[in-house]
Scaffold this active site. Structure first.
Site, PDB file in Angstrom:
ATOM      1  N   HIS A 185      57.240  10.233  83.661  1.00  0.00           N
ATOM      2  CA  HIS A 185      56.245  10.837  84.571  1.00  0.00           C
ATOM      3  C   HIS A 185      54.907  10.136  84.353  1.00  0.00           C
ATOM      4  CE1 HIS A 185      54.310  13.660  87.129  1.00  0.00           C
ATOM      5  NE2 HIS A 185      54.295  14.729  86.374  1.00  0.00           N
ATOM      6  N   HIS A 206      61.330   6.385  92.397  1.00  0.00           N
ATOM      7  CA  HIS A 206      60.656   7.666  92.602  1.00  0.00           C
ATOM      8  C   HIS A 206      61.655   8.664  93.176  1.00  0.00           C
ATOM      9  CE1 HIS A 206      57.571  10.547  93.804  1.00  0.00           C
ATOM     10  NE2 HIS A 206      56.754   9.878  92.999  1.00  0.00           N
ATOM     11  N   ASP A 211      52.475   4.164  89.187  1.00  0.00           N
ATOM     12  CA  ASP A 211      52.221   3.719  87.811  1.00  0.00           C
ATOM     13  C   ASP A 211      52.376   2.215  87.619  1.00  0.00           C
ATOM     14  OD1 ASP A 211      53.679   6.765  87.109  1.00  0.00           O
ATOM     15  OD2 ASP A 211      51.658   6.228  86.434  1.00  0.00           O
TER      16      ASP A 211
END
Ligand code: SDX
Length: 434
Positions: free
Chosen positions: A268, A307, A363
């Site tokens: 995460h 994702h 990210d």
């Protein structure tokens, strides 16, 4: 046009059931009526990790994973990144509308007023080792805040929810900066309320002996854009933690500590730190083909890719990639960008990633900017947590006031052994346990 329902035939009994469809969903409780006998508990729905389960109705963030669409209260993320500030976007996420000038000024004053933390927080933080991970410090210190504000327990009082909203948004940067200074053996820097939200954060991080820290406006703006992009993302793992913990009605500091802990995980919010470690390990773009081979063999994950919702390019990643070059102009080019670009190029052309719809997520490039801004890797998820506090608060407030919600308590499919009698210790080990 057929009625909005599904007809379920239970082949065990031949009985059929009409299950209504509302907003593209069927209610799990509507399946409990499907029984084989009067003492049958009824059907449950089984969905490990909630891959296809809506846990709530929410009007905060809309995501279309196939089309790469992200909107906060209906406003497209690229417009907010271009025209808004983090505090303004946080107001939008929490209250549902962009603030008027008067509302934004009052909001800014309310948050600025609460940037200080109790002096005892320093003593509390001194208990951590010098090399404690700042996310570990953030989780613990955020939870500790609940002991300084006992009034926060009254979660049903709208004014108390307002006060804790201001306090949490205001104090997360202060705690984060204190954690950074602690781990570098530097004196803490008090908030400078003459600076912007992001400028004050930079001051608490980087100020040394100068009378007042002067943030570089390009870097201040770049970090503010990153905060906007990370503000909320509907029912992600940490938002689910905020809602689930919050559903038993503790104070919001305890729920935020749980959400921060969820964000800490490498799958995460910890992914941005893991991406940089991955890029450093690859070292040079000539090593990309070998790394891709390890990923396709299932030996490594391509961190920053994939994702649960986006099955196309994460719109935030596009904006972050663009912002990186603005930062490089001032802070110097981060050579890891070349490895990242080659990784992205190779992956987007490779069947393994294409068929699994694996694209760069938020990210993948954010760590490269953070590193260029001078942040150590351990601080990357902390930056994510500061921004996501706005989303966590919005989700928590929506859950607390949602009449459909109550304490979260999932069911299970029991796979263990059933009733058996106690075995005295001297008789154990003699009979093989089933
Ligand atoms: C964030 O939910 C949110 O909105 C989160 C977030 C937010 O703003 O709150 O967007 C922020 O957390 C972004 C995600 C950051 N995490 C990472 O970058 C870690 C690497 N990514 C993976 O761990 C993964 O993609 C997840 C966790 C993000 C999503 O996992 P899913 O939806 O459970 O997908 P999966 O694990 O079922 O993968 C499906 C397939 C599998 O292959 P097969 O078993 O079918 O052969 O894709 C593969 C996976 O092995 N796969 C990957 C991969 N991600 C998925 N293979 C290599 N590298 C990857 N990164």
């Amino acid at each position: 046009m057929a009625q909005d329902s599904v007809t379920v035939i239970d082949n065990r009994t031949g009985r059929s059931y009409e299950i209504p469809i509302v907003d593209g969903t069927v209610r799990a409780m509507d399946f409990r009526q499907i029984k084989v006998s009067s003492d049958d508990f009824g059907l449950m729905v089984y969905d490990p990790a909630f891959t296809n389960t809506a846990s709530c109705r929410s009007s905060i963030t809309y995501i279309d994973g196939e089309r790469g669409i992200l909107e906060y209260r209906g406003y497209p993320i690229d417009q907010l990144a271009e025209h808004s500030t983090f505090l303004e976007a946080a107001y939008l996420v929490i209250y549902g509308e962009l603030p008027t000038r008067a509302q934004l000024d009052q909001w800014t004053r309310n948050i600025t007023y609460h940037t200080y933390v109790h002096e005892n927080i320093k003593r509390f933080m001194a208990g951590y080792n010098y090399d404690a991970h700042p996310m570990g410090i953030l989780v613990g210190t955020t939870a500790a805040l609940s002991t300084f504000y006992p009034d926060a327990k009254d979660v049903d009082d709208p004014q108390s929810r307002e006060m804790q909203t201001w306090r949490l948004l205001a104090k997360m940067p202060t705690i984060a900066a204190y954690a950074f200074r602690h781990s570098h053996g530097l004196p803490y820097v008090y908030p400078d309320n003459d600076l912007s939200y992001t400028g004050n954060f930079l001051s608490m991080l980087w100020k040394m002996s100068e009378p007042q820290y002067k943030p570089n406006p390009v870097l201040e703006h770049a970090l503010d854009v990153l905060f906007i992009l990370h503000a909320d993302h509907e029912q992600n793992c940490s938002a689910n933690a905020m809602r689930s913990v919050g559903s038993s009605r503790p104070d919001p500091y305890s729920a935020t500590a749980a959400a921060t802990a969820a964000l800490y995980g490498p799958l995460h919010g910890g992914a941005n730190e893991a991406v940089i470690r991955m890029l450093l390990q690859i070292g040079d773009k000539k090593n990309v083909p070998e790394f891709i081979r390890h990923v396709k063999a299932g030996e490594r994950k391509l961190m920053g890719f994939g994702h649960r919702i986006y099955k196309s390019y994460d719109p935030r990643a596009k904006i972050i990639k663009r912002t990186a070059y603005e930062v490089f102009e001032i802070a110097g080019r981060n050579p890891l960008i070349d490895v990242a670009l080659e990784l992205e190029r190779a992956a987007l052309e490779d069947e393994y990633f294409i068929e699994r719809k694996l694209y760069p997520n938020v990210d993948f490039y954010s760590g490269i900017i953070y590193q260029a801004l001078g942040f150590s890797m351990e601080m990357f998820p902390v930056l994510f947590a500061i921004a996501r506090t706005a989303g966590w608060l919005a989700q928590w407030r929506e859950m607390i006031t949602d009449p459909e919600q109550k304490i979260a308590r999932p069911r299970q499919v029991y796979t263990g052994l059933r009733r058996r009698d106690f075995v005295p210790i001297e008789e154990r080990g003699k009979v093989a346990v089933a």
